[in-house]
Write a protein that holds these residues in place. Sequence first.
Motif, short mmCIF file in Angstrom:
data_model
loop_
_atom_site.label_atom_id
_atom_site.label_comp_id
_atom_site.label_asym_id
_atom_site.label_seq_id
_atom_site.Cartn_x
_atom_site.Cartn_y
_atom_site.Cartn_z
N LYS A 98 21.63 17.90 -1.09
CA LYS A 98 20.50 17.50 -1.93
C LYS A 98 20.62 16.07 -2.45
O LYS A 98 19.62 15.46 -2.81
CB LYS A 98 20.30 18.49 -3.08
N ASP A 99 21.82 15.51 -2.47
CA ASP A 99 21.96 14.16 -3.03
C ASP A 99 21.45 13.06 -2.11
O ASP A 99 21.14 11.97 -2.55
CB ASP A 99 23.44 13.87 -3.36
N GLU A 100 21.45 13.30 -0.82
CA GLU A 100 21.00 12.24 0.10
C GLU A 100 20.78 12.85 1.47
O GLU A 100 21.61 13.57 1.97
CB GLU A 100 22.09 11.15 0.19
N LEU A 143 0.86 -1.19 0.00
CA LEU A 143 0.00 0.00 0.00
C LEU A 143 0.89 1.24 0.00
O LEU A 143 1.70 1.42 0.91
CB LEU A 143 -0.90 0.02 1.24
N GLU A 144 0.74 2.06 -1.01
CA GLU A 144 1.57 3.27 -1.12
C GLU A 144 0.66 4.50 -1.13
O GLU A 144 -0.28 4.58 -1.93
CB GLU A 144 2.43 3.19 -2.39
N ALA A 145 0.96 5.44 -0.27
CA ALA A 145 0.10 6.62 -0.12
C ALA A 145 0.10 7.50 -1.37
O ALA A 145 -0.95 8.02 -1.77
CB ALA A 145 0.58 7.45 1.08
N ASN A 176 22.36 3.64 3.33
CA ASN A 176 20.96 3.71 3.76
C ASN A 176 20.08 2.76 2.95
O ASN A 176 19.22 2.08 3.51
CB ASN A 176 20.46 5.16 3.72
N PHE A 177 20.33 2.67 1.66
CA PHE A 177 19.59 1.65 0.89
C PHE A 177 19.98 0.25 1.35
O PHE A 177 19.13 -0.64 1.42
CB PHE A 177 19.82 1.81 -0.61
N GLN A 178 21.25 0.05 1.69
CA GLN A 178 21.64 -1.30 2.14
C GLN A 178 20.85 -1.69 3.38
O GLN A 178 20.45 -2.85 3.53
CB GLN A 178 23.15 -1.38 2.39
N GLY A 210 13.62 -0.81 7.10
CA GLY A 210 14.03 0.45 6.47
C GLY A 210 14.19 1.60 7.43
O GLY A 210 14.49 1.43 8.62
N GLU A 211 13.93 2.78 6.91
CA GLU A 211 14.24 4.02 7.64
C GLU A 211 13.31 4.26 8.82
O GLU A 211 13.61 5.10 9.69
CB GLU A 211 14.18 5.19 6.65
N VAL A 212 12.17 3.58 8.91
CA VAL A 212 11.28 3.72 10.07
C VAL A 212 11.99 3.29 11.35
O VAL A 212 11.63 3.72 12.45
CB VAL A 212 9.96 2.92 9.83
#
Length: 415
Positions: free
Chosen positions: A349-351, A36-38, A393-395, A380-382
């Motif tokens: 701005k890149d990350e 589900l994506e907002a 961060n993606f890893q 993930g980031e949560v």
Amino acid sequence: MMTYDLDVIVIGGGAAGFFGAINTAINNTNLKIAILEATNQLLGKVKISGGGRCNVTHHCLNPTDLVNNYPRGGKELRSAFSRFQPQDTINWFESRGIKLKTEADGRIFPVTDDSQTIIDCLVKTAQNLGIKILTKTPVKNIIKSELGFNILLKSEDILTAKQILIATGSNPLGYEWAKKLGHSIQSPIPSLFTFKINDKRIKDLAGVSVNNAFLYIDIKQKKKLEQKGALLITHWGVSGPAVLKLSAWGARILYDNKYNLPLIINWLPEYNLESIKQELFKIKDTVSKQKIINYSQFNLPKRLWQSLASHSLSNDDKIWADINKKEIDNLAIELTRGQYFIEGKGIFKDEFVTCGGVTLKELDFKTMMSKICPNLYFAGEVLDIDGVTGGFNFQNAWTTGYLAGLSLAENNRII
Ligand SMILES: Cc1cc2nc3c(=O)[nH]c(=O)nc-3n(C[C@H](O)[C@H](O)[C@H](O)COP(=O)(O)OP(=O)(O)OC[C@H]3O[C@@H](n4cnc5c(N)ncnc54)[C@H](O)[C@@H]3O)c2cc1C
């Protein structure tokens, strides 16, 4: 109002949500899974990541070294990385036809230099596995039920699932639900930012960079806050890998100090205060007729040398023969211990990424399942995990999504 039954619901169509859903489906083909994506955009952050190129991961293949790139979460990720680390990420994408390349600094990108390549791969893989992908489907609330979870959508429809994965990144709703389901949250604050410095020594030097500076924030605590690496002077202050890393490791301390702290810069880390003084005296003897601001024998950009020298001398026209002890002391301090003042934070701005999130000790890192609320997963980031810039961060999203996927698939066989 309608009700739909599913086995697994993933909330959030970002990197962690997709990886979690896909790896659930791969490991248990009988499950009804939905993402589900907002928003109306899947993998929105992947799209803009790495300046539109998506820095997928980092060429750091030893879990023990890898964890040193996570100011928060390194300890918990150590065993997780022994199960899914950058080499596994590379294999995972390459086995699906996505060629990756490693740049000189270790960052890994798709050879297309286009983040859409990664998005297409994830979306197609999920579709081929029969995962339902619902965009423009914001989740409003999560209610624990006897059989699992009721997911209340903004549309007022209700979805039910035996297990859920919350992968909502830094969205405040994710933290709110986690709290309601019994978790504690480490307060979310920014990480990976540049420093605002208003100082005449670097004011007109925007664009000047040094390959290896040593930065230090004196926090008068036992914990050291220091970094070495490339530094870029900007219109605003300073940026570059060393600054970004320092901002990540110091995210809480900087926040607590309202981004107002002294910053010490050693522009020539191969020297300390004493050794640079000796070197300056040698230069004084060997090139005594040269004008100081024109002659630096150090590996420093000319404009930076001129600015630091000018700041240390009683007048800019002095030749080396005329430099006095006080000026040598001043110059030595400027070169190896220059004190600047951070007056605020800027954006990179890149990350950028959030420090804080769901408290890690409340999760089982073998499965990414909550220790408090059975069948509730996070990835993930949560989570209270964040890495320095460079693909880390993606890893985190791939690793925690993968582990959650394995466990969601396995656990569904038994509940
Ligand atoms: C500009 C930028 C560039 C970056 N570049 C890189 C990079 O090159 N390499 C790197 O390693 N990291 C990079 N990062 C960090 C990286 O993007 C994140 O760490 C990563 O995207 C986290 O993935 P996630 O799936 O946990 O969260 P997100 O990618 O944030 O995904 C969460 C998803 O959940 C959805 N959502 C939230 N609330 C709800 C709700 N109520 N209902 C339904 N859906 C909801 C959101 O819309 C979003 O799509 C970058 C970050 C930024 C901002």
